[in-house]
Design a protein around this motif. Sequence first.
Motif, mmCIF file in Angstrom:
data_model
loop_
_atom_site.group_PDB
_atom_site.id
_atom_site.type_symbol
_atom_site.label_atom_id
_atom_site.label_comp_id
_atom_site.label_asym_id
_atom_site.label_seq_id
_atom_site.Cartn_x
_atom_site.Cartn_y
_atom_site.Cartn_z
ATOM 1 N N GLU A 116 -20.087 48.080 25.061
ATOM 2 C CA GLU A 116 -21.500 48.293 24.778
ATOM 3 C C GLU A 116 -21.667 48.455 23.262
ATOM 4 N N GLY A 117 -22.177 47.400 22.626
ATOM 5 C CA GLY A 117 -22.198 47.319 21.174
ATOM 6 C C GLY A 117 -22.983 48.401 20.474
ATOM 7 N N ARG A 118 -24.185 48.687 20.968
ATOM 8 C CA ARG A 118 -25.019 49.695 20.321
ATOM 9 C C ARG A 118 -24.290 51.042 20.281
ATOM 10 N N THR A 119 -23.613 51.368 21.364
ATOM 11 C CA THR A 119 -22.915 52.645 21.463
ATOM 12 C C THR A 119 -21.696 52.696 20.556
ATOM 13 N N MET A 120 -20.877 51.628 20.554
ATOM 14 C CA MET A 120 -19.665 51.643 19.732
ATOM 15 C C MET A 120 -19.996 51.621 18.248
ATOM 16 N N LEU A 121 -21.015 50.887 17.850
ATOM 17 C CA LEU A 121 -21.429 50.899 16.446
ATOM 18 C C LEU A 121 -21.949 52.290 16.061
ATOM 19 N N GLY A 122 -22.652 52.931 16.991
ATOM 20 C CA GLY A 122 -23.120 54.291 16.743
ATOM 21 C C GLY A 122 -21.974 55.265 16.565
ATOM 22 N N MET A 123 -20.922 55.121 17.385
ATOM 23 C CA MET A 123 -19.761 56.011 17.259
ATOM 24 C C MET A 123 -19.034 55.774 15.937
ATOM 25 N N ALA A 124 -18.949 54.502 15.534
ATOM 26 C CA ALA A 124 -18.317 54.197 14.244
ATOM 27 C C ALA A 124 -19.135 54.799 13.101
ATOM 28 N N ALA A 125 -20.456 54.717 13.202
ATOM 29 C CA ALA A 125 -21.319 55.326 12.185
ATOM 30 C C ALA A 125 -21.135 56.841 12.158
ATOM 31 N N LYS A 126 -21.044 57.447 13.322
ATOM 32 C CA LYS A 126 -20.845 58.898 13.423
ATOM 33 C C LYS A 126 -19.537 59.300 12.748
ATOM 34 N N TYR A 127 -18.488 58.549 13.010
ATOM 35 C CA TYR A 127 -17.189 58.824 12.401
ATOM 36 C C TYR A 127 -17.250 58.719 10.879
ATOM 37 N N LEU A 128 -18.059 57.790 10.374
ATOM 38 C CA LEU A 128 -18.189 57.595 8.929
ATOM 39 C C LEU A 128 -19.097 58.631 8.274
ATOM 40 N N GLY A 129 -19.660 59.521 9.078
ATOM 41 C CA GLY A 129 -20.486 60.582 8.526
ATOM 42 C C GLY A 129 -21.975 60.312 8.572
ATOM 43 N N TYR A 130 -22.364 59.220 9.225
ATOM 44 C CA TYR A 130 -23.780 58.896 9.372
ATOM 45 C C TYR A 130 -24.274 59.355 10.738
ATOM 46 N N SER A 131 -25.566 59.258 10.956
ATOM 47 C CA SER A 131 -26.098 59.491 12.293
ATOM 48 C C SER A 131 -25.752 58.309 13.187
ATOM 49 N N LEU A 132 -25.485 58.587 14.453
ATOM 50 C CA LEU A 132 -25.246 57.474 15.376
ATOM 51 C C LEU A 132 -26.544 56.699 15.636
ATOM 52 N N ASN A 133 -27.651 57.223 15.152
ATOM 53 C CA ASN A 133 -28.942 56.537 15.270
ATOM 54 C C ASN A 133 -29.401 55.931 13.944
ATOM 55 N N THR A 134 -28.476 55.746 13.009
ATOM 56 C CA THR A 134 -28.891 55.217 11.727
ATOM 57 C C THR A 134 -29.634 53.883 11.878
ATOM 58 N N GLY A 135 -30.670 53.748 11.081
ATOM 59 C CA GLY A 135 -31.408 52.485 11.048
ATOM 60 C C GLY A 135 -31.205 51.760 9.738
ATOM 61 N N LYS A 136 -30.304 52.277 8.904
ATOM 62 C CA LYS A 136 -30.054 51.686 7.593
ATOM 63 C C LYS A 136 -29.067 50.526 7.717
ATOM 64 N N ALA A 137 -29.468 49.381 7.185
ATOM 65 C CA ALA A 137 -28.653 48.178 7.318
ATOM 66 C C ALA A 137 -27.266 48.360 6.723
ATOM 67 N N GLU A 138 -27.177 49.072 5.593
ATOM 68 C CA GLU A 138 -25.881 49.218 4.936
ATOM 69 C C GLU A 138 -24.948 50.128 5.739
ATOM 70 N N GLU A 139 -25.500 51.106 6.459
ATOM 71 C CA GLU A 139 -24.665 51.992 7.265
ATOM 72 C C GLU A 139 -24.211 51.299 8.551
ATOM 73 N N ILE A 140 -25.088 50.493 9.131
ATOM 74 C CA ILE A 140 -24.699 49.699 10.300
ATOM 75 C C ILE A 140 -23.626 48.689 9.902
ATOM 76 N N LYS A 141 -23.766 48.115 8.706
ATOM 77 C CA LYS A 141 -22.774 47.167 8.200
ATOM 78 C C LYS A 141 -21.421 47.843 8.012
ATOM 79 N N ALA A 142 -21.430 49.078 7.504
ATOM 80 C CA ALA A 142 -20.172 49.807 7.327
ATOM 81 C C ALA A 142 -19.493 50.061 8.668
ATOM 82 N N ALA A 143 -20.282 50.399 9.691
ATOM 83 C CA ALA A 143 -19.734 50.607 11.034
ATOM 84 C C ALA A 143 -19.155 49.302 11.579
ATOM 85 N N GLU A 144 -19.865 48.217 11.350
ATOM 86 C CA GLU A 144 -19.389 46.887 11.772
ATOM 87 C C GLU A 144 -18.043 46.564 11.122
#
Length: 353
Positions: free
Chosen positions: A173-201
């Motif tokens: 489930e992509g939305r969830t795994m990207l959110g977990m990666a964002a959380k691990y990087l110190g962002y919110s798992l609900n980030t809407g910032k393109a650069e933070e989603i890119k970092a999770a990717e």
Amino acid sequence: MEALSRRRFMTGAAAVGVSFAALPKGVLAAEEPKLNFYNWDTYIGETTLADFKEATGIEVSMSLFADNAELFARFKEGNPGFDVIVPTNDYAERMIKAGILEELDHSKIPNMKNLAPAFQDAAFDPGRKHTMPYMWGTMGLGYRKSKVDGVPGSWKAVLESDKYKGRIALLSEGRTMLGMAAKYLGYSLNTGKAEEIKAAEELLIKQKPNIKVFAQDNGQDLLLSGEVDITVEWNGDILQVMAEDDDLSYVVPQEGSLLWQDTLCIPKGAPHPDNAHKFINYILDAKAGAAIADFIQYATPNAAARKLLGPDYNNNPAIFPTDETIARCEPQTYQGEAVQRLYEEAWTRVQAA
């Protein structure tokens, strides 16, 4: 009673009157004693459907979906024939805004009174106009104690390490795994910032050589069979297999995780809306709700049901997280189609890499 593994549940499903055949499309002119239920795998009591039929005369035909994205896709162009569906909170909100869900008639759901006060309302569905809570919980790491080095207390074990190379399962489930990666990087798992989603990717793409599989909500089976040693999964799924193998355990990583709530909803165009209300009301019955929760090992929002269950259930921190654990977690939220597309496009690149 020992919890069923997913494979044994599927093998025995016919014995409790569950049908996984394709459902007819279209709305019937008058309701018949039938109900079409679209549910997650291993997510109903052992005898719930048979008991409901005995109580009401209504036969339930249950089909399964693998994740919320699949569920949403099935309903984007209209209802393919289902009466009750089980979206998670953020997808329930997305479906409400897309006009997919019917408003509930609370007068037909008197067992709503059994819900704990915290679940009588919801930020994603004010007034509970479209949803009734079914179960809630966390997402974390299921692991085989004899194969890992202590408790894997950080997402690093599966997102930024080769320590368990080839023995890791992530969710598909992509939305969830990207959110977990964002959380691990110190962002919110609900980030809407393109650069933070890119970092999770980029984190997930870098980790792909160490990943055995992106599992379609069956990581607990892979863990139980020994195909992987550590998996990202929903807490109840891991608890089910922990009942079969005492070498398995579950942890919410120190960075925090996802706090979710699954809901019972009636999609617009439901062939049997009256039966759907009866089914939802039955699920919220204290005895029926307790039987479901005891069998599937997820946290029930049903206060009356909890009173019927013992301390092994009510005092289990893997089912009911501590306040400290909850404080580190976030509910996943729907932030509009533009942000949703950012996640979907990022996940497509992760899968293609």
